[in-house]
Design an enzyme around this catalytic site. Structure first.
Site, mmCIF file in Angstrom:
data_model
loop_
_atom_site.group_PDB
_atom_site.id
_atom_site.type_symbol
_atom_site.label_atom_id
_atom_site.label_comp_id
_atom_site.label_asym_id
_atom_site.label_seq_id
_atom_site.Cartn_x
_atom_site.Cartn_y
_atom_site.Cartn_z
ATOM 1 N N LYS A 104 0.856 -1.180 0.000
ATOM 2 C CA LYS A 104 0.000 0.000 0.000
ATOM 3 C C LYS A 104 0.893 1.232 0.000
ATOM 4 O O LYS A 104 1.790 1.360 0.833
ATOM 5 C CB LYS A 104 -0.923 -0.011 1.212
ATOM 6 C CG LYS A 104 -2.031 -1.046 1.129
ATOM 7 C CD LYS A 104 -2.966 -0.938 2.327
ATOM 8 C CE LYS A 104 -4.184 -1.852 2.137
ATOM 9 N NZ LYS A 104 -3.821 -3.273 1.975
ATOM 10 N N ASP A 141 -1.458 -2.073 -4.064
ATOM 11 C CA ASP A 141 -2.836 -2.218 -3.609
ATOM 12 C C ASP A 141 -3.656 -0.948 -3.833
ATOM 13 O O ASP A 141 -3.126 0.173 -3.834
ATOM 14 C CB ASP A 141 -2.873 -2.546 -2.111
ATOM 15 C CG ASP A 141 -2.896 -4.037 -1.849
ATOM 16 O OD1 ASP A 141 -3.424 -4.778 -2.696
ATOM 17 O OD2 ASP A 141 -2.382 -4.466 -0.801
ATOM 18 N N ARG A 191 -5.220 -6.724 -10.926
ATOM 19 C CA ARG A 191 -6.074 -7.429 -9.957
ATOM 20 C C ARG A 191 -7.399 -6.691 -9.873
ATOM 21 O O ARG A 191 -7.445 -5.509 -9.531
ATOM 22 C CB ARG A 191 -5.413 -7.449 -8.580
ATOM 23 C CG ARG A 191 -6.267 -8.151 -7.504
ATOM 24 C CD ARG A 191 -5.731 -7.862 -6.101
ATOM 25 N NE ARG A 191 -4.369 -8.341 -5.940
ATOM 26 C CZ ARG A 191 -3.539 -7.904 -4.989
ATOM 27 N NH1 ARG A 191 -3.924 -6.958 -4.153
ATOM 28 N NH2 ARG A 191 -2.312 -8.402 -4.898
ATOM 29 N N HIS A 234 -14.382 -13.863 -3.993
ATOM 30 C CA HIS A 234 -14.841 -15.102 -3.372
ATOM 31 C C HIS A 234 -16.228 -15.494 -3.880
ATOM 32 O O HIS A 234 -16.731 -16.557 -3.549
ATOM 33 C CB HIS A 234 -14.919 -14.938 -1.845
ATOM 34 C CG HIS A 234 -13.662 -14.390 -1.242
ATOM 35 N ND1 HIS A 234 -13.521 -13.070 -0.914
ATOM 36 C CD2 HIS A 234 -12.503 -14.996 -0.916
ATOM 37 C CE1 HIS A 234 -12.310 -12.869 -0.413
ATOM 38 N NE2 HIS A 234 -11.674 -14.021 -0.417
ATOM 39 N N ARG A 296 -11.315 -3.588 8.065
ATOM 40 C CA ARG A 296 -11.995 -4.431 7.094
ATOM 41 C C ARG A 296 -13.483 -4.506 7.394
ATOM 42 O O ARG A 296 -14.326 -4.477 6.512
ATOM 43 C CB ARG A 296 -11.408 -5.853 7.099
ATOM 44 C CG ARG A 296 -10.006 -5.978 6.562
ATOM 45 C CD ARG A 296 -9.899 -5.531 5.133
ATOM 46 N NE ARG A 296 -10.727 -6.275 4.225
ATOM 47 C CZ ARG A 296 -10.287 -6.948 3.174
ATOM 48 N NH1 ARG A 296 -9.005 -6.992 2.915
ATOM 49 N NH2 ARG A 296 -11.114 -7.570 2.379
#
Length: 315
Positions: A104, A141, A191, A234, A296
């Site tokens: 980051k 990131d 990504r 996911h 998060r």
């Protein structure tokens, strides 16, 4: 409900009393260690070795974003350099790029009051040079939307010397389709994730359906391009979409990869790896695990249910 939970979670992130309670509570502590490899480099190396042995690839994040002190930024750079040295010895297939570090820019000093962008770029160059010697990839990131222009500018500067540097794009930002087109050229690694920060409607899609639709559009752009898409999701629907897009565009398993977080859907991760797909696991570690974990949850409080559900099932 999310609007009510977010301030409470952020307040908990600043509370030393709650931190102590979470750290020492066996149940909660086991939840944290499920998703964070540990505090020390040795911890993440053990986790990395196990993942490599299972046939999965790894991307390691040393926790430490929001650095506002130059000495702390240097310490983070030093830790990454040491990590890269250890990874060079760990990888039995150098050049396979099974190993990556994620950084980051805020951890490298981008938020410093004077010359933050230059300092972060210089630090990132130093890490890329060390990564090149170690045979390890680097990805930059994504953070909140206010940092996107600066991050992509630094990625562009890095790619002049290190064309394999990865960029991370968040599908819930309205700008991301355009960014995908710009970054889908030969050799470019991207990504694609959905995004977890709480962003205003002026810059980000708000509903899950809108984000899913954007993800599919962005994925198609990347798969149609000449780069290397990294499908960070996911969501079974997005995994299926990636498989379908790869089939449509004639991409073999060496021309894209799946990515998931450490501790999430472990059985599915292994299934993908066993099927011949490249499956990369994003593994965070470091002493700042508490702030990372709470942020998060605060970024999208619905994650709380997701994390708790994941504790009872590894599928």
């Amino acid at each position: 409900m999310a609007n009510l939970l977010r301030p409470a979670i952020l307040a908990a992130a600043r509370s030393s009393r709650i931190k102590s309670a979470i750290t020492h509570a066996p149940g909660t502590r086991s939840l944290v260690t499920r998703f964070v490899a540990g505090e020390a480099r040795d911890d993440v190396l053990v986790a990395t070795r196990a993942l490599l042995d299972s046939g999965r690839a790894v991307s390691i994040d040393h926790l430490g974003e929001d650095t506002t002190d130059a000495e702390q930024a240097r310490a983070i750079v030093a830790e990454y350099r040491s990590l890269l040295g250890d990874l060079a010895e760990l990888d039995e297939a150098p050049g396979s790029h099974r190993l990556e570090v994620s950084v980051k820019l805020s951890a490298l000093g981008q938020a410093l009051p004077v010359d933050g962008d230059k300092i972060a770029l210089d630090h990132a160059r130093e890490l890329c040079e060390a990564a090149l010697a170690a045979g390890v990839w680097v990805s930059v990131d994504a953070e909140d939307h206010t940092t996107t222009d600066g991050a992509l500018s630094i990625v562009s500067a890095l790619r002049a010397d290190y064309p394999w540097v990865g960029a991370v794009l968040q599908a819930y930002l309205r700008r991301t389709e355009s960014d995908c087109r710009d970054l889908a050229g030969p050799g470019s690694r991207v990504r694609l994730c959905k995004g977890a920060y709480r962003e205003p409607a002026s810059v980000a899609f708000q509903s899950a359906a809108e984000v899913d639709d954007s993800y599919r559009r962005c994925l198609a752009i990347l798969m149609d391009g000449d780069g290397y898409p990294m499908v960070a999701s996911h969501d079974p629907a997005m995994i299926d979409a990636a498989t379908a897009e790869a089939r449509r565009t004639g991409r073999g398993p060496d021309r894209y990869e799946h990515q998931m977080l450490y501790g999430i859907r472990d059985v599915e991760q292994q299934r993908l790896a066993d099927s011949g797909a490249r499956m990369r696991v994003y593994v965070p570690y470091g002493a700042q695990w508490y702030g990372y974990f709470m942020r998060r949850l605060a970024e999208r409080p619905a994650n709380l249910t997701f994390f708790l559900r994941s504790l009872t099932t590894r599928t």
